[in-house]
Structures are given as structure tokens and as C-alpha cells.
Design a protein around this motif. Sequence first.
Motif, PDB file in Angstrom:
ATOM      1  N   THR A   1       0.810  -1.228   0.000  1.00  0.00           N
ATOM      2  CA  THR A   1       0.000   0.000   0.000  1.00  0.00           C
ATOM      3  C   THR A   1       0.836   1.268   0.000  1.00  0.00           C
ATOM      4  OG1 THR A   1      -0.138  -0.132   2.418  1.00  0.00           O
ATOM      5  CG2 THR A   1      -1.947  -1.099   1.146  1.00  0.00           C
ATOM      6  N   SER A   2       2.164   1.151   0.064  1.00  0.00           N
ATOM      7  CA  SER A   2       3.022   2.332   0.053  1.00  0.00           C
ATOM      8  C   SER A   2       3.132   2.860  -1.370  1.00  0.00           C
ATOM      9  CB  SER A   2       4.414   1.980   0.593  1.00  0.00           C
ATOM     10  OG  SER A   2       5.253   3.113   0.573  1.00  0.00           O
ATOM     11  N   SER A   3       2.578   4.053  -1.616  1.00  0.00           N
ATOM     12  CA  SER A   3       2.484   4.577  -2.980  1.00  0.00           C
ATOM     13  C   SER A   3       3.078   5.975  -3.054  1.00  0.00           C
ATOM     14  CB  SER A   3       1.024   4.620  -3.439  1.00  0.00           C
ATOM     15  OG  SER A   3       0.893   5.298  -4.665  1.00  0.00           O
ATOM     16  N   SER A   4       3.713   6.296  -4.189  1.00  0.00           N
ATOM     17  CA  SER A   4       4.282   7.627  -4.395  1.00  0.00           C
ATOM     18  C   SER A   4       3.204   8.674  -4.630  1.00  0.00           C
ATOM     19  CB  SER A   4       5.243   7.599  -5.593  1.00  0.00           C
ATOM     20  OG  SER A   4       4.559   7.187  -6.764  1.00  0.00           O
ATOM     21  N   ILE A   5       1.969   8.222  -4.901  1.00  0.00           N
ATOM     22  CA  ILE A   5       0.875   9.170  -5.118  1.00  0.00           C
ATOM     23  C   ILE A   5       0.474   9.822  -3.799  1.00  0.00           C
ATOM     24  CG2 ILE A   5      -1.515   9.387  -5.895  1.00  0.00           C
ATOM     25  CD1 ILE A   5      -1.043   7.084  -7.761  1.00  0.00           C
ATOM     26  N   ASP A   6       0.606   9.078  -2.704  1.00  0.00           N
ATOM     27  CA  ASP A   6       0.241   9.601  -1.398  1.00  0.00           C
ATOM     28  C   ASP A   6       1.308  10.558  -0.886  1.00  0.00           C
ATOM     29  OD1 ASP A   6      -1.946   7.903  -1.507  1.00  0.00           O
ATOM     30  OD2 ASP A   6      -0.835   6.261  -0.548  1.00  0.00           O
ATOM     31  N   ALA A   7       0.885  11.534  -0.093  1.00  0.00           N
ATOM     32  CA  ALA A   7       1.818  12.488   0.493  1.00  0.00           C
ATOM     33  C   ALA A   7       2.696  11.787   1.520  1.00  0.00           C
ATOM     34  CB  ALA A   7       1.058  13.633   1.154  1.00  0.00           C
ATOM     35  N   MET A   8       3.985  12.139   1.543  1.00  0.00           N
ATOM     36  CA  MET A   8       4.916  11.530   2.489  1.00  0.00           C
ATOM     37  C   MET A   8       4.690  12.081   3.884  1.00  0.00           C
ATOM     38  SD  MET A   8       7.000   9.292   1.142  1.00  0.00           S
ATOM     39  CE  MET A   8       8.430   9.382   2.196  1.00  0.00           C
ATOM     40  N   ASP A   9       4.714  11.218   4.883  1.00  0.00           N
ATOM     41  CA  ASP A   9       4.621  11.649   6.272  1.00  0.00           C
ATOM     42  C   ASP A   9       5.425  10.702   7.143  1.00  0.00           C
ATOM     43  OD1 ASP A   9       2.999   9.351   6.806  1.00  0.00           O
ATOM     44  OD2 ASP A   9       1.267  10.453   6.052  1.00  0.00           O
ATOM     45  N   ASP A  10       5.457  10.993   8.433  1.00  0.00           N
ATOM     46  CA  ASP A  10       6.279  10.199   9.356  1.00  0.00           C
ATOM     47  C   ASP A  10       5.757   8.785   9.538  1.00  0.00           C
ATOM     48  OD1 ASP A  10       7.893  12.389   9.672  1.00  0.00           O
ATOM     49  OD2 ASP A  10       6.846  13.126  11.459  1.00  0.00           O
ATOM     50  N   SER A  11       4.497   8.566   9.136  1.00  0.00           N
ATOM     51  CA  SER A  11       3.903   7.246   9.334  1.00  0.00           C
ATOM     52  C   SER A  11       4.196   6.290   8.184  1.00  0.00           C
ATOM     53  CB  SER A  11       2.384   7.370   9.515  1.00  0.00           C
ATOM     54  OG  SER A  11       1.787   7.897   8.330  1.00  0.00           O
ATOM     55  N   ALA A  12       4.908   6.752   7.159  1.00  0.00           N
ATOM     56  CA  ALA A  12       5.215   5.905   6.000  1.00  0.00           C
ATOM     57  C   ALA A  12       6.035   4.703   6.441  1.00  0.00           C
ATOM     58  CB  ALA A  12       5.965   6.706   4.944  1.00  0.00           C
ATOM     59  N   PHE A  13       5.710   3.539   5.889  1.00  0.00           N
ATOM     60  CA  PHE A  13       6.383   2.294   6.257  1.00  0.00           C
ATOM     61  C   PHE A  13       7.835   2.344   5.791  1.00  0.00           C
ATOM     62  CE2 PHE A  13       7.464  -2.215   5.401  1.00  0.00           C
ATOM     63  CZ  PHE A  13       7.327  -2.687   6.705  1.00  0.00           C
ATOM     64  N   SER A  14       8.767   2.134   6.713  1.00  0.00           N
ATOM     65  CA  SER A  14      10.190   2.250   6.389  1.00  0.00           C
ATOM     66  C   SER A  14      10.955   0.963   6.657  1.00  0.00           C
ATOM     67  CB  SER A  14      10.815   3.403   7.185  1.00  0.00           C
ATOM     68  OG  SER A  14      10.626   3.217   8.579  1.00  0.00           O
TER      69      SER A  14
END
Length: 497
Positions: free
Chosen positions: A288-301
Motif C-alpha cells: 500500500t506504500s504509494s508515491s501518489i500519497d503524500a509523504m509523512d512520518d507514518s510511511a512504512f520504512s
Amino acid sequence: MAQRAVWLISREPGTPFCGTVRFSRSWQEDSGRYPTVEKRAKVFNGASYVPIPEDGPFLKALLFELRLLDDDEDFIESRDSCSHINKTSVYGLLIGGGELWPVVAFLKNNMIYACVPLVEQTLSPHPPLISISGISQGFELLFGVQDFLSLSQKNDTELNTKLNQLPDLLLQACPFGTLLDANLQNSLDSINFASVTHSQKQPAWKVGTYKGKPQVSISITEKVKSMQYDKQDIADTWQVVGTVTCKCDLEGIMPNVTISLSLPTNGSPLQDILVHPCVTSLDSAILTSSSIDAMDDSAFSGPYKFPLTPPLESFNLCYYTSQVPVPPILGFYQMKEEEIQVKITVNLKLHESVKNNFEFCEAHIPFYNRGPITHVEYKVSFGQLEVFREKSSLVWIIGQKFPKSMEINLSGTVTFGAKSHEKQSFDEICIGGTAYLKLHFRILDYTLTGCYADQHSVQVFASGKPKISTHRKLISSDYYIWNSKAPAPVTYGSLLL
């Protein structure tokens, strides 16, 4: 996903037909009794269906389309116009009043490899190539045949021997036109050792097993693209596209492997991840990690874990993109035109977070649509400048390291001679807003995202302790710095794949 037919054609300039069909196989009626792929093609294609032709008409039509006929010198609008430039190795052949499409074909070492994938929909109008899964399978099949023919081939006798083996090999590796294993050597080994029994059931897609020292190789390659304008009203763009390639030489019928990709604390999260079909399960956060979505601290890393049952051949485990905060090299390029001269100014700055150890680093400055370079006066703060007069271009060889300041400069004046009327170009390239500088570089043992595969995190469930090796590298791809002195050029396409 299936293939309707496959051909191998040797190119023979100077002969009456300019080529000979050395091998052909169509899945119109397997074993002479069961109509298979062709029956499906008639149903799916409907009124746009075109039957598989005989070898002779196919040979003539394909050589014509590839411009490989000896007397083929005339311009033909339907084939040679700019609107029909082919960049995909997928062609349409006019045969018997219809168009046979898609035909996958490429020339390698005087051998043309061609096949016709099954398209499970109507062909009029042509559907997008990306929607036809049989095309990628067709390439995989042809590359597998190419590898098989080139392996240990020393003369025509060995080539003929391998061509005679192809019918039996395709019967096992590609039954009913459906590719199960592109490694034909595995099929040959399986035929030679068919009497060997296994306690575990052999999957249909994996023909043969590996015998030898166990080893796992993981390679991460990141390509960075960038468009830099140095203008307040136009935003610079950049993107990283990564590929993880694996080769698992493990004994056993179904060895299980888990490969983990990790990021450092300040690493850029991986997005738009596409995985190989051999991956057996995946965390939903990865998908579900997509470049279309805005980046935030909750992004899976991460860590990004891929449990899999690997095929025998080398394969691309996954692809990904990433939105890194800055491009590795920031650039400024200005070109001012004065009659037969241009004045150029270049400034390049390596970002402090980037590893300052290149395999190579060069800046190419082309001057198309001009006469030959007759004189160059320049001042360079680092590296050396080479002049390619015939190609009307400058190459700034930066080398393997930037100086301690991380910043380098080039300025100079380039004088041109009279332009030859024989080399008039239809496109106004490298003039005004279309003038550019292109960077070429490669950094080994480094990725811009920080992504790496830890040897100790690789889990292998197979006999023997494997040797695990990991590699990574960063490569420039379409890394442009445009002339800031003029309006920005029209940008075609997108950085996104």
C-alpha cells in the motif's frame, strides 16, 4: 499467458531470401490432435483474428519490417515515417491482407528470434502493450532460447545439434504454448535424468534442480533521474527507481528463502513496490506504500521482508520507487549564444550526504544543429575537458571524486565553423531552451535511499550453509540540467515508470 508460435531465423545477406528459417514451432494443434492456443486466439480476437502464416510469407514480411532485405532502400511511409518509430521490438506484419500483431522480434548475432504472443482480447484497436502479459513472457522465452543456443556453442555442428533438441525442450519447457521455465538447459538436464525420482513433488513451473555449492547473490541497483532548470517558476524534479536482482543456487526441489531489505534511520521509504511471482506472502504495508500519497512520518520504512521459493535462473525480486529529499548532484547550466560562438557556465555541487567515491562521473554538453567545433577557450576548476569535434560536443571528465568543497565549475567560449547543409536537422535541439547538460555517473556500494540487504538477515531453509553475497550501486539515468538562460523546454513524458 501463452505463445502462438516461435521462429528462429538466420540472417543471410546476399542470398535470394536474405535469411533462412532454422526453426519454427506453432501451437495450432499440439501433437497433431488437440487444438490449443490457436483456438483460443480465434475466440479472443474475433473479427481481428489473423492465422499464423507459413514460414515463407512470415520470413519475407518480417525481414521487410526490420529493413533487412538487400534491395530495401526506398522510403515507405507506413514503415519508415517518424510516427512509426519502434522502440519496443514489437511489430505488426502485413500478411495475407491482414496484420499479424503483436510480433516480438529482435536480432542478435545474425540470428532473428521471433514469437507471436496470444492476446486475450480483440486486436482492433491495438490494446496497450502493458496489458498483454504474453509479450513479457515471449521476451523471456526468446531470451531463454538465445542463452541456450549461445551456451558453449563453438561451430555450426553444435548449433544444429541444439536446434534439433529444441522441439523436445519446448515440449517440456513450454507445453501448449505456456512458458514454465525459460532456462532450457534445465529442461535438457531434466530429460537426461528423467529416471531420477524425488520424494517431494516437482512443481510444474520448475524443471530440474540445482546441484553444487549453495550460494545466494543479491544485487540492488538504483537509477536516479532528474530534470533541473534553476528557475523560480519551474520546480526541479527527481526520482529514484530501484531493482533488486537475485540468484539463488540452492539444492532441493522447493527451497525456501526470506530476503530482507533495510533502511538506515534517515533512509527514504520504498514505494510502488512490485514483486516477482515467486514471493509467497507480503506485508500489506509494503503493497500500500504509494508515491501518489503524500509523504509523512507514518510511511512504512521497513524492514521489507520477502519470503519466496526462488526459480533456478536469475530474477528480479522487486522494483520500487522512492522520493528522496534532494538529488545527488545539484547543477546550474547557462548558455549564451553569440553568432558563431556560445558562452557556457556550469556549476555542479555534490550533496554532502552522497558518497564521494565514483566509479566514473562525466558531464556531456552537446551542440547539435551547429557546425563543427573549431576552437574552445575554457577554465575548469576540477577534472579535465575533452572536445569531440565530429560529434560537436564537450565532455567534462570529473573523475572519481569531487574536491573537498564538493563544488566544481566550468566556464568557456566555444566557436563553431560553418554548418554543413548535408547535416541539416529537422529538430531544433540544443538551441535556446532545449540546450542541456547531461550527467553520467555510477557509485558502487551505495544507494541513494540507503536501501541495503543485510547478509545476516537472509534466511535459507535448504540443505547446506550457503555463501551469501550482496552488492549495490547507484547509476544516473536521464539526468538533465537545462539551460537557465532561456525559457524551459517542453518536457515529454514523466519521471514515473
